[in-house]
Motif scaffolding. Structure first.
Motif, PDB file in Angstrom:
ATOM      1  N   LEU A 160     -24.824   2.880  28.815  1.00 33.44           N
ATOM      2  CA  LEU A 160     -26.140   3.434  28.479  1.00 33.44           C
ATOM      3  C   LEU A 160     -26.353   4.801  29.126  1.00 33.44           C
ATOM      4  O   LEU A 160     -27.074   5.632  28.591  1.00 33.44           O
ATOM      5  CB  LEU A 160     -27.250   2.465  28.878  1.00 33.44           C
ATOM      6  N   ASP A 220     -27.937   6.586  25.956  1.00 36.63           N
ATOM      7  CA  ASP A 220     -29.065   5.662  26.069  1.00 36.63           C
ATOM      8  C   ASP A 220     -29.567   5.269  24.678  1.00 36.63           C
ATOM      9  O   ASP A 220     -29.497   6.061  23.731  1.00 36.63           O
ATOM     10  CB  ASP A 220     -30.189   6.326  26.869  1.00 36.63           C
ATOM     11  N   GLY A 221     -30.032   4.047  24.559  1.00 37.82           N
ATOM     12  CA  GLY A 221     -30.595   3.591  23.294  1.00 37.82           C
ATOM     13  C   GLY A 221     -29.567   3.017  22.338  1.00 37.82           C
ATOM     14  O   GLY A 221     -29.837   2.872  21.146  1.00 37.82           O
ATOM     15  N   LEU A 222     -28.396   2.677  22.849  1.00 42.90           N
ATOM     16  CA  LEU A 222     -27.367   2.083  21.994  1.00 42.90           C
ATOM     17  C   LEU A 222     -27.812   0.707  21.498  1.00 42.90           C
ATOM     18  O   LEU A 222     -28.554   0.009  22.182  1.00 42.90           O
ATOM     19  CB  LEU A 222     -26.053   1.919  22.767  1.00 42.90           C
ATOM     20  N   SER A 223     -27.312   0.333  20.337  1.00 38.61           N
ATOM     21  CA  SER A 223     -27.557  -1.026  19.853  1.00 38.61           C
ATOM     22  C   SER A 223     -26.664  -1.984  20.633  1.00 38.61           C
ATOM     23  O   SER A 223     -25.670  -1.578  21.250  1.00 38.61           O
ATOM     24  CB  SER A 223     -27.246  -1.122  18.363  1.00 38.61           C
ATOM     25  N   ARG A 228     -35.274  -3.676  25.896  1.00 38.83           N
ATOM     26  CA  ARG A 228     -34.718  -3.917  24.563  1.00 38.83           C
ATOM     27  C   ARG A 228     -35.819  -3.708  23.536  1.00 38.83           C
ATOM     28  O   ARG A 228     -36.950  -4.120  23.745  1.00 38.83           O
ATOM     29  CB  ARG A 228     -34.190  -5.353  24.450  1.00 38.83           C
ATOM     30  N   GLY A 261     -34.800  -2.265  16.239  1.00 40.84           N
ATOM     31  CA  GLY A 261     -34.634  -1.009  15.511  1.00 40.84           C
ATOM     32  C   GLY A 261     -35.717  -0.842  14.468  1.00 40.84           C
ATOM     33  O   GLY A 261     -36.056  -1.797  13.769  1.00 40.84           O
ATOM     34  N   GLN A 306     -31.450  -5.336  14.338  1.00 37.56           N
ATOM     35  CA  GLN A 306     -30.700  -4.571  15.323  1.00 37.56           C
ATOM     36  C   GLN A 306     -31.556  -4.348  16.563  1.00 37.56           C
ATOM     37  O   GLN A 306     -32.698  -3.906  16.468  1.00 37.56           O
ATOM     38  CB  GLN A 306     -30.290  -3.225  14.726  1.00 37.56           C
ATOM     39  N   HIS A 319     -31.859  -2.358  20.144  1.00 39.05           N
ATOM     40  CA  HIS A 319     -31.386  -1.214  20.914  1.00 39.05           C
ATOM     41  C   HIS A 319     -31.794  -1.402  22.369  1.00 39.05           C
ATOM     42  O   HIS A 319     -32.816  -2.022  22.664  1.00 39.05           O
ATOM     43  CB  HIS A 319     -31.977   0.091  20.367  1.00 39.05           C
ATOM     44  N   TRP A 328     -32.399   0.432  26.170  1.00 45.59           N
ATOM     45  CA  TRP A 328     -32.725   1.695  26.839  1.00 45.59           C
ATOM     46  C   TRP A 328     -32.779   1.462  28.346  1.00 45.59           C
ATOM     47  O   TRP A 328     -33.274   0.433  28.807  1.00 45.59           O
ATOM     48  CB  TRP A 328     -34.100   2.199  26.372  1.00 45.59           C
TER      49      TRP A 328
END
Length: 155
Positions: free
Chosen positions: A55, A59-62, A92, A95, A101, A103, A105
């Protein structure tokens, strides 16, 4: 070199200590054992450290993207992210374009913890006895091996 070490014969070809896979396994275990006391003091596990590091890169990846980045299954990352959210390290969110989904953070607490993790790499370098350049070159070479193995597997 101590006499006891000099007197030992070379391991026979094909023995466990001569197998590359075993050497990589032992290296991974040694790294994990080296990191464990420091991570315990920070209150996180090694997999949680890896999620935080992923991250930090983006940052903010699924959940799926984190799993892919760490070469793990999404089903492994989901409970990790849940526990990390309970510890206020990440947040969390579903999306907006796809509610299935999730994401992840970094929170301010997660970012602060990452700053405290900076000693991990320094400690590994010191304990390895390698210079920064040597460790970087070794890492690059191992990445090439992993990339080639992944390519051979079609992953």
């Amino acid at each position: 070199m101590p006499a006891s070490r000099a007197a030992l014969p070379a391991p026979p070809k094909g023995s466990l200590s001569q197998q590359f896979c075993f050497t990589l396994y032992r290296a991974s275990m040694a790294m994990t054992r080296t990191y464990k006391p420091m991570l315990d003091a920070l209150g996180i596990t090694y997999p949680q450290y890896l999620v935080l590091s992923a991250l930090e890169e983006a940052d903010g990846l699924s959940i799926g993207a984190i799993a892919q980045r760490l070469a793990l299954e999404s089903s492994t990352i989901t409970p990790l992210a849940r526990r990390m959210e309970q510890a206020s390290l990440v947040q969390r969110r579903r999306g907006p374009e796809n509610e299935r989904q999730v994401h992840v953070w970094l929170t301010d607490s997660g970012k602060a913890l990452l700053r405290r993790c900076s000693c991990l790499g320094e400690t590994m370098q010191q304990r390895s006895g390698l210079s920064e350049e040597e460790l970087t070159a070794l890492n690059r070479r191992l990445q090439q091996v992993v990339d080639r193995l992944d390519a051979a597997l079609g992953t």
